[in-house]
Design a protein around this motif. Structure first.
Motif, PDB file in Angstrom:
ATOM      1  N   GLU A 171       7.869  55.271  94.746  1.00 22.29           N
ATOM      2  CA  GLU A 171       7.177  56.476  94.430  1.00 22.29           C
ATOM      3  C   GLU A 171       7.570  57.169  93.068  1.00 22.29           C
ATOM      4  OE1 GLU A 171       9.222  58.088  98.045  1.00 22.29           O
ATOM      5  OE2 GLU A 171       8.342  55.930  97.471  1.00 22.29           O
ATOM      6  N   ARG A 172       8.804  57.216  92.913  1.00 21.34           N
ATOM      7  CA  ARG A 172       9.340  58.001  91.635  1.00 21.34           C
ATOM      8  C   ARG A 172       9.143  57.052  90.342  1.00 21.34           C
ATOM      9  NH1 ARG A 172      11.623  62.336  91.259  1.00 21.34           N
ATOM     10  NH2 ARG A 172      13.136  61.697  89.766  1.00 21.34           N
ATOM     11  N   VAL A 173       8.655  55.791  90.549  1.00 21.16           N
ATOM     12  CA  VAL A 173       8.478  54.969  89.361  1.00 21.16           C
ATOM     13  C   VAL A 173       7.032  54.853  89.000  1.00 21.16           C
ATOM     14  CG1 VAL A 173       9.118  52.746  88.594  1.00 21.16           C
ATOM     15  CG2 VAL A 173      10.630  53.813  90.053  1.00 21.16           C
ATOM     16  N   PRO A 174       6.496  55.302  87.951  1.00 18.35           N
ATOM     17  CA  PRO A 174       5.139  55.014  87.389  1.00 18.35           C
ATOM     18  C   PRO A 174       4.954  53.430  87.316  1.00 18.35           C
ATOM     19  CG  PRO A 174       6.410  55.900  85.771  1.00 18.35           C
ATOM     20  CD  PRO A 174       7.319  56.021  86.995  1.00 18.35           C
ATOM     21  N   GLN A 175       3.454  53.176  87.252  1.00 11.82           N
ATOM     22  CA  GLN A 175       3.180  51.939  86.819  1.00 11.82           C
ATOM     23  C   GLN A 175       3.440  51.723  85.380  1.00 11.82           C
ATOM     24  OE1 GLN A 175       2.336  49.453  88.822  1.00 11.82           O
ATOM     25  NE2 GLN A 175       1.764  47.940  87.427  1.00 11.82           N
ATOM     26  N   ASN A 176       3.080  52.661  84.728  1.00 10.48           N
ATOM     27  CA  ASN A 176       3.282  52.713  83.444  1.00 10.48           C
ATOM     28  C   ASN A 176       3.646  54.113  82.940  1.00 10.48           C
ATOM     29  OD1 ASN A 176       2.465  49.907  81.981  1.00 10.48           O
ATOM     30  ND2 ASN A 176       0.794  50.558  83.375  1.00 10.48           N
ATOM     31  N   GLY A 177       4.462  54.303  81.861  1.00 14.13           N
ATOM     32  CA  GLY A 177       5.275  55.391  81.303  1.00 14.13           C
ATOM     33  C   GLY A 177       6.626  55.593  81.578  1.00 14.13           C
ATOM     34  N   THR A 178       7.019  56.888  81.945  1.00 10.00           N
ATOM     35  CA  THR A 178       8.773  56.943  82.099  1.00 10.00           C
ATOM     36  C   THR A 178       8.930  57.486  83.214  1.00 10.00           C
ATOM     37  OG1 THR A 178       8.542  57.789  79.604  1.00 10.00           O
ATOM     38  CG2 THR A 178      10.633  58.234  80.919  1.00 10.00           C
ATOM     39  N   ALA A 179      10.098  56.588  83.781  1.00  8.63           N
ATOM     40  CA  ALA A 179      10.669  57.133  85.256  1.00  8.63           C
ATOM     41  C   ALA A 179      11.790  57.917  84.878  1.00  8.63           C
ATOM     42  CB  ALA A 179      11.084  55.941  85.793  1.00  8.63           C
ATOM     43  N   THR A 180      11.866  59.156  85.534  1.00  8.96           N
ATOM     44  CA  THR A 180      13.154  60.176  85.422  1.00  8.96           C
ATOM     45  C   THR A 180      13.984  59.843  86.370  1.00  8.96           C
ATOM     46  OG1 THR A 180      11.546  61.914  84.294  1.00  8.96           O
ATOM     47  CG2 THR A 180      13.704  62.697  85.263  1.00  8.96           C
ATOM     48  N   VAL A 181      15.137  59.386  86.153  1.00  6.56           N
ATOM     49  CA  VAL A 181      16.205  59.167  87.228  1.00  6.56           C
ATOM     50  C   VAL A 181      17.212  60.034  87.287  1.00  6.56           C
ATOM     51  CG1 VAL A 181      17.779  57.180  87.973  1.00  6.56           C
ATOM     52  CG2 VAL A 181      15.554  56.564  86.959  1.00  6.56           C
ATOM     53  N   ILE A 231      23.189  63.597  85.337  1.00  6.01           N
ATOM     54  CA  ILE A 231      22.681  63.040  84.074  1.00  6.01           C
ATOM     55  C   ILE A 231      21.252  62.890  84.258  1.00  6.01           C
ATOM     56  CG2 ILE A 231      22.772  61.139  82.438  1.00  6.01           C
ATOM     57  CD1 ILE A 231      25.881  60.850  83.238  1.00  6.01           C
ATOM     58  N   ILE A 232      20.228  63.144  83.423  1.00  2.00           N
ATOM     59  CA  ILE A 232      18.916  62.500  83.530  1.00  2.00           C
ATOM     60  C   ILE A 232      18.641  61.395  82.618  1.00  2.00           C
ATOM     61  CG2 ILE A 232      16.525  63.495  83.614  1.00  2.00           C
ATOM     62  CD1 ILE A 232      18.246  64.762  85.556  1.00  2.00           C
ATOM     63  N   ALA A 233      18.214  60.383  83.303  1.00  2.00           N
ATOM     64  CA  ALA A 233      17.852  59.407  82.453  1.00  2.00           C
ATOM     65  C   ALA A 233      16.227  59.164  82.333  1.00  2.00           C
ATOM     66  CB  ALA A 233      18.667  57.892  82.906  1.00  2.00           C
ATOM     67  N   HIS A 234      15.809  58.915  80.862  1.00  2.00           N
ATOM     68  CA  HIS A 234      14.225  58.857  81.054  1.00  2.00           C
ATOM     69  C   HIS A 234      14.150  57.272  80.681  1.00  2.00           C
ATOM     70  CE1 HIS A 234      13.768  63.231  81.092  1.00  2.00           C
ATOM     71  NE2 HIS A 234      14.576  63.085  80.593  1.00  2.00           N
ATOM     72  N   VAL A 235      13.624  56.457  81.629  1.00  2.00           N
ATOM     73  CA  VAL A 235      13.505  55.076  81.475  1.00  2.00           C
ATOM     74  C   VAL A 235      12.139  54.844  81.045  1.00  2.00           C
ATOM     75  CG1 VAL A 235      14.147  52.827  82.554  1.00  2.00           C
ATOM     76  CG2 VAL A 235      15.545  54.815  83.111  1.00  2.00           C
ATOM     77  N   PRO A 236      11.983  53.885  80.368  1.00  2.00           N
ATOM     78  CA  PRO A 236      10.622  53.181  79.762  1.00  2.00           C
ATOM     79  C   PRO A 236       9.949  52.384  81.095  1.00  2.00           C
ATOM     80  CG  PRO A 236      11.990  52.514  78.367  1.00  2.00           C
ATOM     81  CD  PRO A 236      12.558  53.411  79.169  1.00  2.00           C
ATOM     82  N   ILE A 237       9.032  52.347  81.437  1.00  4.91           N
ATOM     83  CA  ILE A 237       8.191  51.477  82.408  1.00  4.91           C
ATOM     84  C   ILE A 237       7.140  50.884  81.956  1.00  4.91           C
ATOM     85  CG2 ILE A 237       7.574  51.222  84.779  1.00  4.91           C
ATOM     86  CD1 ILE A 237      10.534  52.034  84.681  1.00  4.91           C
ATOM     87  N   THR A 238       6.838  49.596  82.096  1.00  2.00           N
ATOM     88  CA  THR A 238       5.749  49.048  81.756  1.00  2.00           C
ATOM     89  C   THR A 238       5.103  48.047  82.971  1.00  2.00           C
ATOM     90  OG1 THR A 238       6.137  48.944  79.446  1.00  2.00           O
ATOM     91  CG2 THR A 238       4.509  47.382  80.234  1.00  2.00           C
ATOM     92  N   ASN A 239       3.999  48.080  83.379  1.00  6.04           N
ATOM     93  CA  ASN A 239       3.478  47.370  84.474  1.00  6.04           C
ATOM     94  C   ASN A 239       4.573  47.209  85.735  1.00  6.04           C
ATOM     95  OD1 ASN A 239       1.304  46.279  83.063  1.00  6.04           O
ATOM     96  ND2 ASN A 239       2.609  44.590  82.074  1.00  6.04           N
ATOM     97  N   GLY A 240       4.748  48.499  86.035  1.00  2.00           N
ATOM     98  CA  GLY A 240       5.829  48.614  87.194  1.00  2.00           C
ATOM     99  C   GLY A 240       7.567  48.389  86.971  1.00  2.00           C
ATOM    100  N   GLU A 241       7.628  47.731  85.991  1.00  2.00           N
ATOM    101  CA  GLU A 241       8.997  47.179  85.799  1.00  2.00           C
ATOM    102  C   GLU A 241       9.800  48.056  84.225  1.00  2.00           C
ATOM    103  OE1 GLU A 241      10.293  45.082  87.897  1.00  2.00           O
ATOM    104  OE2 GLU A 241       8.540  44.646  88.731  1.00  2.00           O
ATOM    105  N   VAL A 242      11.175  48.037  84.593  1.00  2.00           N
ATOM    106  CA  VAL A 242      11.969  48.683  83.579  1.00  2.00           C
ATOM    107  C   VAL A 242      11.524  47.847  82.146  1.00  2.00           C
ATOM    108  CG1 VAL A 242      14.299  48.898  82.638  1.00  2.00           C
ATOM    109  CG2 VAL A 242      13.667  49.339  85.099  1.00  2.00           C
ATOM    110  N   GLN A 243      11.356  48.551  81.016  1.00  2.00           N
ATOM    111  CA  GLN A 243      11.112  47.963  79.770  1.00  2.00           C
ATOM    112  C   GLN A 243      12.187  48.066  79.031  1.00  2.00           C
ATOM    113  OE1 GLN A 243       8.041  49.716  77.190  1.00  2.00           O
ATOM    114  NE2 GLN A 243       9.160  48.920  75.626  1.00  2.00           N
TER     115      GLN A 243
END
Length: 396
Positions: free
Chosen positions: A124-134, A145-157
């Motif tokens: 639920e913390r991972v968007p379908q598209n956008g940026t996941a904040t880990v 450490i805060i990592a801003h990870v790009p997400i495309t179609n629910g997967e790490v880009q």
């Protein structure tokens, strides 16, 4: 004669920033290696291929440099406000030990991606598209450490057009925030400047008295002026690493700086603590040709920095040392700040052997003490291989 069979352990080989390492989930390690101690260290040494008297790590996953002799263990965090616990092990190439005394800022860029892909972050913390904040708990130094990870179609880009000097191909940008990066090192009293000074006179036998800024931020680091040791700050790896007497000089500076910072109690202890502190030399901007052949113009940068890791000049810049650079640059009067022209600043772009890097930091003086709320920089990460790593069953 009977021989013990190999065992296989789930693992992922990942580039993070300008480093590479073998990543494990804690739960996937053999039971004896799921807790700190000799079994874990022996296992990781065998995985990487150390100790190797030939210095090549041919019989392991290591790449025979400090940047490629690394391991990471991740687990789901039970700490409030955090998703994952991140433990980093710097594996010695030619000696039988794993140094757990610090973080790897470059591999930090891969932690969020690996945590998401391996199910350690709640979906639920991972968007379908956008940026996941880990939200990462860095267990070696007890920092967030805060990592801003790009997400495309629910997967790490992982693919993209973000270019990082020191890395051959572009990839997706991962922004990292190192929160309250002043390291709380044992013996250093939790102070950003353990000696209480922005600049000290460091007496180094065989070298002389050097001006030094010794700071605990990102990773404990000793900064000295390039000119004071006969360098310009434009040096590349071969200019330093091919000179045995120069490497001995830097190790002596590192050892006496560690003692002055309170990180060790005797000079002899420095040999068992190779990962920290780092030693770096700084100089005002100058034009030079990077290791890739790219021309770096003086007008493009604020200062020059060269740093050593595990006894050798780094081919680019350690991520944690970049945090130390950004932090020190933000504090008027440090050698880093003075090399950059002095005054107050919230970001610097510095030249390193592979090119340039920009890092920002927010510093403030509170009750006479300097503090930094966070340092920010961008890296990238990419999975290179995943599956199982194999080691002999009696290796640990």
């Amino acid at each position: 004669m009977a021989h013990v069979a190999q065992i296989k352990i789930p693992a992922t080989y990942i580039r993070g920033g300008t480093s590479k390492g073998v990543f494990f989930r804690l739960q996937d390690l053999p039971p004896a290696a799921q807790v700190p101690g000799e079994a874990r260290d022996k296992l990781l040494l065998r995985v990487i291929g150390s100790p190797d008297p030939y210095g090549k790590q041919i019989d392991g996953m290591g790449g025979a440099t400090s940047s490629t002799s690394k391991t990471v263990i991740l687990s789901k965090s039970g700490r409030d406000g955090h998703d994952v616990d991140y433990l980093f092990g710097q594996v010695s190439i030619d000696k039988p030990f794993v140094d757990w005394s610090g973080n790897c800022g470059n591999l930090s860029a891969a932690v969020g991606s690996f945590a998401i892909a391996s199910g350690l972050v709640d979906r639920e913390r991972v968007p379908q598209n956008g940026t996941a904040t880990v939200r990462i708990w860095q267990a070696n130094i007890g920092k967030t450490i805060i990592a801003h990870v790009p997400i495309t179609n629910g997967e790490v880009q992982e693919t993209g057009d973000f270019e990082l000097d020191g890395v051959t191909f572009p990839a997706a940008e991962v922004q990292l925030e190192f929160m309250d990066p002043a390291a709380e090192e044992e013996g250093a009293g939790g102070s950003m400047f353990p000696t209480g000074n922005l600049v000290d006179d460091l007496d180094v036998p065989g070298v002389g008295v050097l001006k030094a800024t010794m700071i605990n931020a990102g990773i404990p680091t000793i900064f000295i002026n390039a000119e004071a040791i006969g360098f310009t700050g434009t040096e590349l790896q071969e200019d330093i690493n091919s000179r045995a007497e120069t490497l001995v000089m830097f190790e002596t500076i590192r050892a006496y700086g560690a003692l002055r910072m309170g990180l060790i109690k005797s000079i002899d202890e420095a040999a068992k603590r190779q990962h920290t502190p780092k030693v770096a030399f700084v100089a005002p901007p100058a034009s030079y040709v990077a290791s890739s052949g790219k021309k770096v113009e003086a007008a493009e940068i604020d200062l020059l920095v060269r740093a050593l890791s595990m006894g050798k000049l780094h081919h680019a810049m350690m991520g944690t040392a970049a945090v130390a650079i950004g932090t020190a640059a933000a504090i008027p009067g440090t050698l880093v700040n003075l090399a950059a022209g002095g005054g107050e600043r919230t970001a610097v772009r510095f030249g390193h052997p592979s090119g340039t890097l920009r890092v920002g930091a927010e510093a403030a003086k509170v009750n006479g003490e300097w503090s930094v709320t966070k340092a920010i920089m961008s890296r990238s990460a990419r999975v290179l291989m995943e599956g199982w790593v194999r080691v002999p069953g009696d290796a640990f």
